[in-house]
Design a protein around this motif. Structure first.
Motif, mmCIF file in Angstrom:
data_model
loop_
_atom_site.group_PDB
_atom_site.id
_atom_site.type_symbol
_atom_site.label_atom_id
_atom_site.label_comp_id
_atom_site.label_asym_id
_atom_site.label_seq_id
_atom_site.Cartn_x
_atom_site.Cartn_y
_atom_site.Cartn_z
ATOM 1 N N HIS A 258 30.289 -2.617 21.344
ATOM 2 C CA HIS A 258 29.875 -4.021 21.488
ATOM 3 C C HIS A 258 28.755 -4.157 22.518
ATOM 4 C CE1 HIS A 258 30.213 -8.373 21.541
ATOM 5 N NE2 HIS A 258 30.224 -8.284 22.875
ATOM 6 N N ARG A 259 28.946 -3.442 23.639
ATOM 7 C CA ARG A 259 27.907 -3.527 24.666
ATOM 8 C C ARG A 259 26.624 -2.879 24.193
ATOM 9 N NH1 ARG A 259 32.202 -1.976 28.112
ATOM 10 N NH2 ARG A 259 31.356 0.156 28.149
ATOM 11 N N GLY A 260 26.743 -1.726 23.513
ATOM 12 C CA GLY A 260 25.536 -1.053 23.047
ATOM 13 C C GLY A 260 24.849 -1.820 21.927
ATOM 14 N N GLY A 261 25.610 -2.562 21.131
ATOM 15 C CA GLY A 261 25.015 -3.269 20.015
ATOM 16 C C GLY A 261 24.405 -4.597 20.390
ATOM 17 N N GLY A 262 24.684 -5.103 21.592
ATOM 18 C CA GLY A 262 24.165 -6.401 21.993
ATOM 19 C C GLY A 262 22.660 -6.493 21.925
ATOM 20 N N PRO A 263 21.911 -5.624 22.629
ATOM 21 C CA PRO A 263 20.456 -5.692 22.558
ATOM 22 C C PRO A 263 19.916 -5.471 21.146
ATOM 23 C CG PRO A 263 21.171 -4.362 24.427
ATOM 24 C CD PRO A 263 22.385 -4.639 23.614
ATOM 25 N N ALA A 264 20.552 -4.558 20.404
ATOM 26 C CA ALA A 264 20.087 -4.296 19.037
ATOM 27 C C ALA A 264 20.265 -5.529 18.157
ATOM 28 C CB ALA A 264 20.843 -3.106 18.444
ATOM 29 N N ARG A 265 21.409 -6.190 18.283
ATOM 30 C CA ARG A 265 21.640 -7.414 17.504
ATOM 31 C C ARG A 265 20.666 -8.512 17.919
ATOM 32 N NH1 ARG A 265 27.097 -6.219 18.140
ATOM 33 N NH2 ARG A 265 27.289 -7.726 19.845
ATOM 34 N N ARG A 266 20.419 -8.609 19.220
ATOM 35 C CA ARG A 266 19.485 -9.630 19.700
ATOM 36 C C ARG A 266 18.082 -9.375 19.146
ATOM 37 N NH1 ARG A 266 20.302 -8.991 24.693
ATOM 38 N NH2 ARG A 266 18.440 -7.822 25.272
ATOM 39 N N ARG A 267 17.661 -8.110 19.139
ATOM 40 C CA ARG A 267 16.347 -7.793 18.584
ATOM 41 C C ARG A 267 16.303 -8.065 17.078
ATOM 42 N NH1 ARG A 267 16.478 -3.265 22.357
ATOM 43 N NH2 ARG A 267 17.400 -1.956 20.712
ATOM 44 N N ALA A 268 17.386 -7.711 16.378
ATOM 45 C CA ALA A 268 17.418 -7.946 14.933
ATOM 46 C C ALA A 268 17.363 -9.432 14.610
ATOM 47 C CB ALA A 268 18.676 -7.316 14.334
ATOM 48 N N LEU A 269 18.154 -10.213 15.324
ATOM 49 C CA LEU A 269 18.140 -11.662 15.104
ATOM 50 C C LEU A 269 16.792 -12.251 15.490
ATOM 51 C CD1 LEU A 269 21.711 -12.625 16.409
ATOM 52 C CD2 LEU A 269 20.907 -12.626 14.029
ATOM 53 N N GLY A 270 16.236 -11.762 16.590
ATOM 54 C CA GLY A 270 14.926 -12.246 17.003
ATOM 55 C C GLY A 270 13.856 -11.911 15.988
ATOM 56 N N GLY A 271 13.902 -10.686 15.436
ATOM 57 C CA GLY A 271 12.934 -10.317 14.419
ATOM 58 C C GLY A 271 13.068 -11.165 13.161
ATOM 59 N N ALA A 272 14.310 -11.399 12.740
ATOM 60 C CA ALA A 272 14.530 -12.248 11.563
ATOM 61 C C ALA A 272 14.027 -13.667 11.814
ATOM 62 C CB ALA A 272 16.007 -12.265 11.204
ATOM 63 N N PHE A 273 14.263 -14.174 13.012
ATOM 64 C CA PHE A 273 13.791 -15.517 13.355
ATOM 65 C C PHE A 273 12.265 -15.579 13.325
ATOM 66 C CE2 PHE A 273 12.118 -18.335 16.662
ATOM 67 C CZ PHE A 273 12.574 -19.564 16.190
ATOM 68 N N LEU A 274 11.591 -14.549 13.865
ATOM 69 C CA LEU A 274 10.127 -14.548 13.885
ATOM 70 C C LEU A 274 9.566 -14.530 12.464
ATOM 71 C CD1 LEU A 274 9.201 -12.141 16.831
ATOM 72 C CD2 LEU A 274 8.865 -14.615 16.707
ATOM 73 N N VAL A 275 10.155 -13.703 11.606
ATOM 74 C CA VAL A 275 9.682 -13.646 10.217
ATOM 75 C C VAL A 275 9.870 -14.995 9.528
ATOM 76 C CG1 VAL A 275 10.094 -12.611 7.959
ATOM 77 C CG2 VAL A 275 10.050 -11.163 10.002
ATOM 78 N N ALA A 276 11.057 -15.601 9.721
ATOM 79 C CA ALA A 276 11.320 -16.906 9.112
ATOM 80 C C ALA A 276 10.375 -17.971 9.663
ATOM 81 C CB ALA A 276 12.775 -17.311 9.353
ATOM 82 N N ALA A 277 10.131 -17.931 10.976
ATOM 83 C CA ALA A 277 9.228 -18.911 11.586
ATOM 84 C C ALA A 277 7.804 -18.741 11.075
ATOM 85 C CB ALA A 277 9.271 -18.767 13.108
ATOM 86 N N LEU A 278 7.359 -17.493 10.916
ATOM 87 C CA LEU A 278 6.007 -17.258 10.413
ATOM 88 C C LEU A 278 5.859 -17.765 8.985
ATOM 89 C CD1 LEU A 278 3.203 -16.105 10.780
ATOM 90 C CD2 LEU A 278 4.083 -13.854 10.147
ATOM 91 N N VAL A 279 6.857 -17.504 8.137
ATOM 92 C CA VAL A 279 6.814 -18.003 6.759
ATOM 93 C C VAL A 279 6.784 -19.534 6.748
ATOM 94 C CG1 VAL A 279 8.098 -18.161 4.597
ATOM 95 C CG2 VAL A 279 7.929 -15.961 5.788
ATOM 96 N N ALA A 280 7.597 -20.147 7.607
ATOM 97 C CA ALA A 280 7.669 -21.605 7.655
ATOM 98 C C ALA A 280 6.338 -22.224 8.086
ATOM 99 C CB ALA A 280 8.794 -22.034 8.600
#
Length: 344
Positions: free
Chosen positions: A8-30
């Motif tokens: 859980h601790r090791g996956g926190g930054p990875a999940r944050r980066r993944a969610l952030g990347g998905a958000f950036l892609v969605a925001a760019l498309v929008a």
């Protein structure tokens, strides 16, 4: 308990980066769809979709979307990617959290070259400014590097920043002096100088696109080198980094990316400065991720600012460089107050 909590601790930054990347892609498309739909006359989103998928050359809305707004949007994406990566590289090679292509004198070199093109060669169109701006950015980068390289220690971060600030001030003063003396050149230059995507299309973008693509790909490979440079020159050298060569390569890429972006859209302040700091909230201090996130983040911000620029002064529009500065200044002040820009 330990085994469950460790992933859980090791996956926190990875999940944050993944969610952030998905958000950036969605925001760019929008924001891209918003850029295609919003203008002097707003067009429904379903019409935008039909124009992109089943273009009808007899439909005036389709013509406006595909021939006018789509090229402008793609120009905004390309310029945003270039400036986001250039700002990240500038901060990485100088280890200066306030560095961007402006503080290194590159944007001012491009502007001075465009002034020379207008006054000496009679250039009047953005497509004609391209090669002047690109050449001026490269000359400024070489000039800054040659000044900073003098002395026993070579081009240190402090010397690069100081040399860049001095060159930026000198080039800006020269350009202002020429423009004050030539009223016609001032009238031609003033709309380009604040940064704008209006009237920019494939005729301006395509000549600069190879430089942007090559520069962006090369910049994305320098993440590990920038991580080592952030540890200090002595440590980086001990770990096998050729410090001077790495800074030279980074400086050349900053000149290529910022020069091409400035040639296409004019000088746009703050974008290369604030975006790397903003994405660090998601990525942490790893430059491999900062570079990867800065490209779409800067493109999203620039296209969004261009949409705002069309809305706030209808039926006219404000130059996008002004909107980015209005957005960027308070955002950067907030980041500094929160301590996000204190260190790299």
């Amino acid at each position: 308990m330990t085994r469950r909590s460790s992933p859980h601790r090791g996956g926190g930054p990875a999940r944050r980066r993944a969610l952030g990347g998905a958000f950036l892609v969605a925001a760019l498309v929008a924001v891209c769809f918003a850029s295609l739909a919003i203008g002097t006359a707003d067009i429904p989103l379903h019409t935008v979709w039909h124009a992109l998928t089943t273009f009808d050359p007899a439909d005036p809305d389709h013509i406006a979307i595909v021939l006018k707004r789509l090229p402008r949007t793609l120009v905004g994406i390309a310029v945003g990617v270039a400036l986001g990566l250039a700002g990240t590289l500038a901060q990485g090679i100088t280890r200066n959290p306030l560095a961007d292509p402006g503080i290194l004198g590159i944007s001012q070199g491009a502007a001075l070259a465009v002034v020379a093109g207008i006054v000496v060669f009679g250039a009047t169109q953005p497509a004609q400014y391209l090669w002047f701006a690109f050449a001026g950015a490269c000359v400024a980068a070489v000039f800054v590097w040659s000044i900073a390289s003098r002395g026993r220690d070579g081009a240190t971060p402090v010397k690069l920043a100081l040399a860049g600030a001095a060159v930026a001030a000198a080039f800006s003063s020269l350009a202002s002096g020429v423009l004050i003396a030539d009223r016609q050149a001032l009238d031609t230059m003033r709309f380009w100088q604040v940064g704008s995507l209006a009237g920019r299309g494939f005729d301006v973008l395509l000549p600069a696109l190879p430089a942007i693509v090559v520069g962006a790909v090369a910049a994305l490979t320098l993440g590990r080198t920038l991580n080592l440079l952030a540890l200090g020159d002595d440590t980086a050298a001990a770990l096998g980094v050729r410090v001077g060569r790495s800074r030279l390569i980074g400086g050349v890429l900053v000149a290529v990316l910022a020069g091409a972006a400035t040639a296409v859209a004019g000088p746009i302040a703050f974008l290369g400065l604030i975006v790397p700091h903003a994405v660090r909230i998601l990525t942490g201090a790893d430059y491999r991720w900062i570079l990867a996130y800065s490209a779409p983040a800067a493109a999203t911000l620039l296209v969004a600012a261009d949409v705002v620029a069309r809305v706030v002064a209808r039926p006219g529009e404000v130059q996008v460089g002004i909107v980015v500065a209005v957005i960027g200044a308070p955002v950067f002040i907030a980041l500094v107050r929160r301590g996000k820009a204190a260190t790299l």
